[in-house]
Design a protein around this motif. Sequence first.
Motif, PDB file in Angstrom:
ATOM      1  N   LEU A 296      -2.220  -8.273  -3.496  1.00 47.76           N
ATOM      2  CA  LEU A 296      -1.503  -7.356  -2.316  1.00 47.76           C
ATOM      3  C   LEU A 296      -0.016  -7.412  -2.818  1.00 47.76           C
ATOM      4  CD1 LEU A 296      -1.689  -5.419  -0.385  1.00 47.76           C
ATOM      5  CD2 LEU A 296      -1.665  -7.155   1.273  1.00 47.76           C
ATOM      6  N   VAL A 297       0.493  -8.656  -2.837  1.00 46.34           N
ATOM      7  CA  VAL A 297       1.954  -8.721  -2.983  1.00 46.34           C
ATOM      8  C   VAL A 297       2.303  -8.168  -4.419  1.00 46.34           C
ATOM      9  CG1 VAL A 297       3.848 -10.329  -3.223  1.00 46.34           C
ATOM     10  CG2 VAL A 297       2.076 -10.630  -1.415  1.00 46.34           C
ATOM     11  N   VAL A 298       1.534  -8.632  -5.534  1.00 44.95           N
ATOM     12  CA  VAL A 298       1.893  -8.089  -6.706  1.00 44.95           C
ATOM     13  C   VAL A 298       2.049  -6.622  -7.026  1.00 44.95           C
ATOM     14  CG1 VAL A 298       1.200  -8.184  -9.336  1.00 44.95           C
ATOM     15  CG2 VAL A 298       1.268 -10.218  -8.112  1.00 44.95           C
ATOM     16  N   VAL A 299       0.864  -5.784  -6.535  1.00 41.86           N
ATOM     17  CA  VAL A 299       0.848  -4.441  -6.642  1.00 41.86           C
ATOM     18  C   VAL A 299       1.676  -3.874  -5.893  1.00 41.86           C
ATOM     19  CG1 VAL A 299      -1.650  -4.523  -7.394  1.00 41.86           C
ATOM     20  CG2 VAL A 299      -1.178  -4.135  -4.707  1.00 41.86           C
ATOM     21  N   THR A 300       1.996  -4.257  -4.518  1.00 43.69           N
ATOM     22  CA  THR A 300       3.154  -3.647  -3.647  1.00 43.69           C
ATOM     23  C   THR A 300       4.584  -3.779  -4.373  1.00 43.69           C
ATOM     24  OG1 THR A 300       1.752  -4.421  -1.788  1.00 43.69           O
ATOM     25  CG2 THR A 300       4.119  -3.568  -1.399  1.00 43.69           C
ATOM     26  N   VAL A 301       4.923  -5.008  -4.680  1.00 42.71           N
ATOM     27  CA  VAL A 301       6.133  -5.172  -5.336  1.00 42.71           C
ATOM     28  C   VAL A 301       6.219  -4.168  -6.596  1.00 42.71           C
ATOM     29  CG1 VAL A 301       7.667  -6.840  -6.398  1.00 42.71           C
ATOM     30  CG2 VAL A 301       6.740  -7.362  -4.467  1.00 42.71           C
TER      31      VAL A 301
END
Length: 248
Positions: A232-237
């Motif tokens: 989630l963090v990777v795709v959002t950033v």
Amino acid sequence: MGRIHDIMTVFWRDWIVLKHRMAAFIISRMIAPMLYMFAFGWGLGRSIDTGVGVSYLDFLVPGILAMNSMNISFNSVTPVHAERVYHKSLEEYIVAPIWPPAFVIGKITAAVLRGLISSIIILALAFAFGAQVVTSIWFWLVIIMNCGIFAGIGFLASMYLSTYEKMGQINTYVLLPMSFLCGTFFSTKTMPDMLRLIIDILPLTHTSVTLRAISLGQPFEYLSVVALLAYLVVVTVWGCRAFEDLRK
């Protein structure tokens, strides 16, 4: 507070659209899950031994939730592609005086809401079909993270792909295989070792396995929750950076 206001502004636009189409949205979300439960849960499922001491319907429902929340969340964000490529209306957000990541986070949040509404509908249908599903705060957190991950993937696809046909290929070559291979309809333990190594690292597998463990009242791997959070963090950033690049 200014950044939260910016996020809510983007989210609110999508919520108004959804609210006016809520009846059609709910009805359309009921069709596929009902067919799966009829065909697999009540039909074919009666002759399937899950190996974990529960009916196939109880085994199936978490997989349907994982698969459905993936598809709903991804497709909820893909209109951004049309806004960027065809309607050329994305420029309105690019030049708007808002915090740039607010557009990405707002779109993902709106997609998560759609995924949650759809998941609640499926759970209601599952209970009507007689399924025994245990829910908890972890259960809903996993669904929220799964929705956010695939909404983020949908946003990234909208930023990088140039045609509507290529967007369709994501559904065909990425989402469709995951829908059937990532522990949704059967355990990944039955797969060949090399294929299972690949399947087991995919986000939908973590979601399916974790939701099933929670719904059956079994211990679940916290490492899977950490993996989903990392996705989630990777795709959002990454989505925020892609939108920033579009603004330059």
